[in-house]
Design an enzyme around this catalytic site. Sequence first.
Site, PDB file in Angstrom:
ATOM      1  N   LYS A  72       0.871  -1.193   0.000  1.00 17.19           N
ATOM      2  CA  LYS A  72       0.000   0.000   0.000  1.00 17.19           C
ATOM      3  C   LYS A  72       0.895   1.225   0.000  1.00 17.19           C
ATOM      4  CE  LYS A  72      -4.292   0.006   1.012  1.00 17.19           C
ATOM      5  NZ  LYS A  72      -5.434  -0.465   0.325  1.00 17.19           N
ATOM      6  N   LYS A 115      -5.075  -9.854 -17.683  1.00 18.98           N
ATOM      7  CA  LYS A 115      -5.393  -9.378 -19.041  1.00 18.98           C
ATOM      8  C   LYS A 115      -4.172  -8.669 -19.641  1.00 18.98           C
ATOM      9  CE  LYS A 115      -8.268  -5.815 -21.250  1.00 18.98           C
ATOM     10  NZ  LYS A 115      -9.479  -4.976 -21.149  1.00 18.98           N
TER      11      LYS A 115
HETATM   12  N1  GLU Z   1      -7.512  -0.354  -2.590  1.00 17.80           N
HETATM   13  C1  GLU Z   1      -7.924  -1.707  -2.742  1.00 17.80           C
HETATM   14  C2  GLU Z   1      -8.008  -2.387  -1.380  1.00 17.80           C
HETATM   15  O1  GLU Z   1      -7.843  -1.784  -0.358  1.00 17.80           O
HETATM   16  C3  GLU Z   1      -7.021  -2.570  -3.591  1.00 17.80           C
HETATM   17  C4  GLU Z   1      -6.312  -1.925  -4.686  1.00 17.80           C
HETATM   18  C5  GLU Z   1      -5.733  -2.882  -5.702  1.00 17.80           C
HETATM   19  O2  GLU Z   1      -6.527  -3.292  -6.517  1.00 17.80           O
HETATM   20  O3  GLU Z   1      -4.559  -3.172  -5.656  1.00 17.80           O
HETATM   21  O4  GLU Z   1      -8.306  -3.550  -1.330  1.00 17.80           O
END
Ligand code: GLU
Length: 492
Positions: free
Chosen positions: A125, A388
Site C-alpha cells: 500500500k 489481461k
Molecule cells: N484499494 C484496494 C483495497 O484496499 C485494492 C487496490 C488494488 O486493486 O490493488 O483492497
Amino acid sequence: MYIQQIARQTINRCCFSTAAVNEGTFLDQVMAYFNKAAGHTKISQDKLDFYKSTDIVIKFNLPLVRDDGTYVCVPAYRAQHKTYRLPTKGGTRLSPHINIEEVEALSFLMTLKNSILDLPYGGAKGGIGINPRKFSKREIETLMRRYTLELAKKNFIGAAIDVPGPDLGTGEQEMSWMKDAYTKFKGHQDINSVGCVTGKAINQGGISGRQESTGMGIFFATREILNDVKYCQSVGIESSLRGKSIIIQGYGNVGSFCAKYMYDYGAKIIGVAEHDGSIYNPNGINPYELAAHKTKTGGVKGFVNAQKYWEDESAIYQQCDIFIPAAFEKTVNVNNADKFNCKIIAEGANGPTTMAAEDKLLAKGVIFLPDILLNAGGVTVSYLEWLKNLKHINPGRMTRRWEEQAKHRILEVIKMSTGLNINIKDSKIAKKMLEGPSETDLVHTALEQSMIEAVKNIMATSQEYKVNLRLAAYISAINKLNEHFEISGVEA
Ligand code: GLU
C-alpha cells in the site's frame, strides 16, 4: 471541475467520529486483531512475529511547484508488507493523514486479503500526503507522474515487482497517469509495462467491471453469509439480505455501488453519511437518485427524498439491520461504539472498527462481517486486469464468437430433434442466452465465484475453530501464510 470530481471520491474525516488516543495507531489495531487470531493457532511466536512484520517501507519527498508559483515538498510512501509472493499488490491513496504506520497497517491487511482470496500476491500500500480537494488537476497529475518515476527508479513498481491499484482519492485517471509515466520510462524494456498498475481507464489497459468491483464484492459476500440459514440461526439474526434495512457511511466508489447492488436485490437503504452531513429516510432512499445528486452537488445535503438531514454523521446511529462503514479506518471506535443501533456491521472500508469498539459491540450481540473478506472484491478484479495485461488480449476475444456459434448449433439440434419452434428473434432473454460472454460478464461472474468460495472457506474455518468471522478470516490467512513458508523456507 477536476477538484470537484476528486471531491466525489474522497471523504472528509472531520465529519466522522475518530478514535481515542489510547486506542493506539491503526497499525496497533491490525496487530491486535492478528495476535488475537494467532492465539487460536499452534504457530510459534517467532514465526508469527515474522509473518506480521513489514518487509520494506519507504518514504520520500516529491517536489511540486504549485499553480501560484510556490514550492512545496509532498511526502510519499510505499510499504511492501510481505514480498513472499511477487508482485506485491495494493492501493495508492491521496490523503493528508497518510503516514508510515498507516501504509504499513494497510499493506498488512492487503497480505491477509490476498491470502484469503488466494491471489498470488504479497500485500502492499502507498500514497501521497495531500488533500486532493486542495490541489488542481495539473498539480495532481505532476505528483502522480513523479511518484511513479521515483518508485520506478527505486525498482518499486512493475508488473513483476509491485502493482499499485486505486484507493482513497484515486481512480481511473490517476492510475492511467501512473501507467503512462511508467511505460514512457520503462516500456521499451518491459513488454508487460501496462500491467504496472491496475484500475486504469479501459482505453489505457483497464478492465470492465473494476470500478464497481469493491462494492459488488461486498454485496456478494454479505448476500452469501446471510443466505447461510444455519449460521444466521446460530448468531441470532434473520437470514437473507432481502428486506434488510441498511445505513452506509461514505458514498464514494465503494459505498455507492454497494448500495445499488443491495437495493436491486431487495434491501432497503435508509441512511447515508457523507462529508457534508447525513440523510435518513425509513421508507427507503433510491441509491441511483442519490448517486446522481452526489455527482451534481458533491455530497448528500439537499437530497430531496430524505426525511431528515443532519450536519453531522447522526444517520449512522439510527436503528437498522446492517451498518456499512465504507469510508476509512477507525470510524467505529470507543468514542461512538455505544451509539450504534444495528445488528450487523459489514465492513466496506479497510480497518473501520477499533478493537475496543468491537469488544463493546460484540458484547451487545452485534455481528461483524470483516473487512479483509468483505472488501476484497477490488483487488480480485485488479488481479483479472493484471492477467489481461500479461496475456495482452481481452478476456473472451478468442472464444466469444465460437461460444455463440456453439450455442446456436445446440439450439438447432434441439429444434430438429424435438420439433420445437423457438423464435429467438423476438425474445430478449433468448438472445442474451445465446450471446457469448462480454468482458463485463466474465469479470462479474469471476468475482461472484471468488467471493462465494472465500465466504465458504471463512465460514468453515469459523465452525472448525468455533470463532467469529473476523477471527476466522485472520486465522485462515495466517494458516495459509504459515503453510507457504513451511514449504518455501524464509532465507535466501
Ligand atoms: N484499494 C484496494 C483495497 O484496499 C485494492 C487496490 C488494488 O486493486 O490493488 O483492497
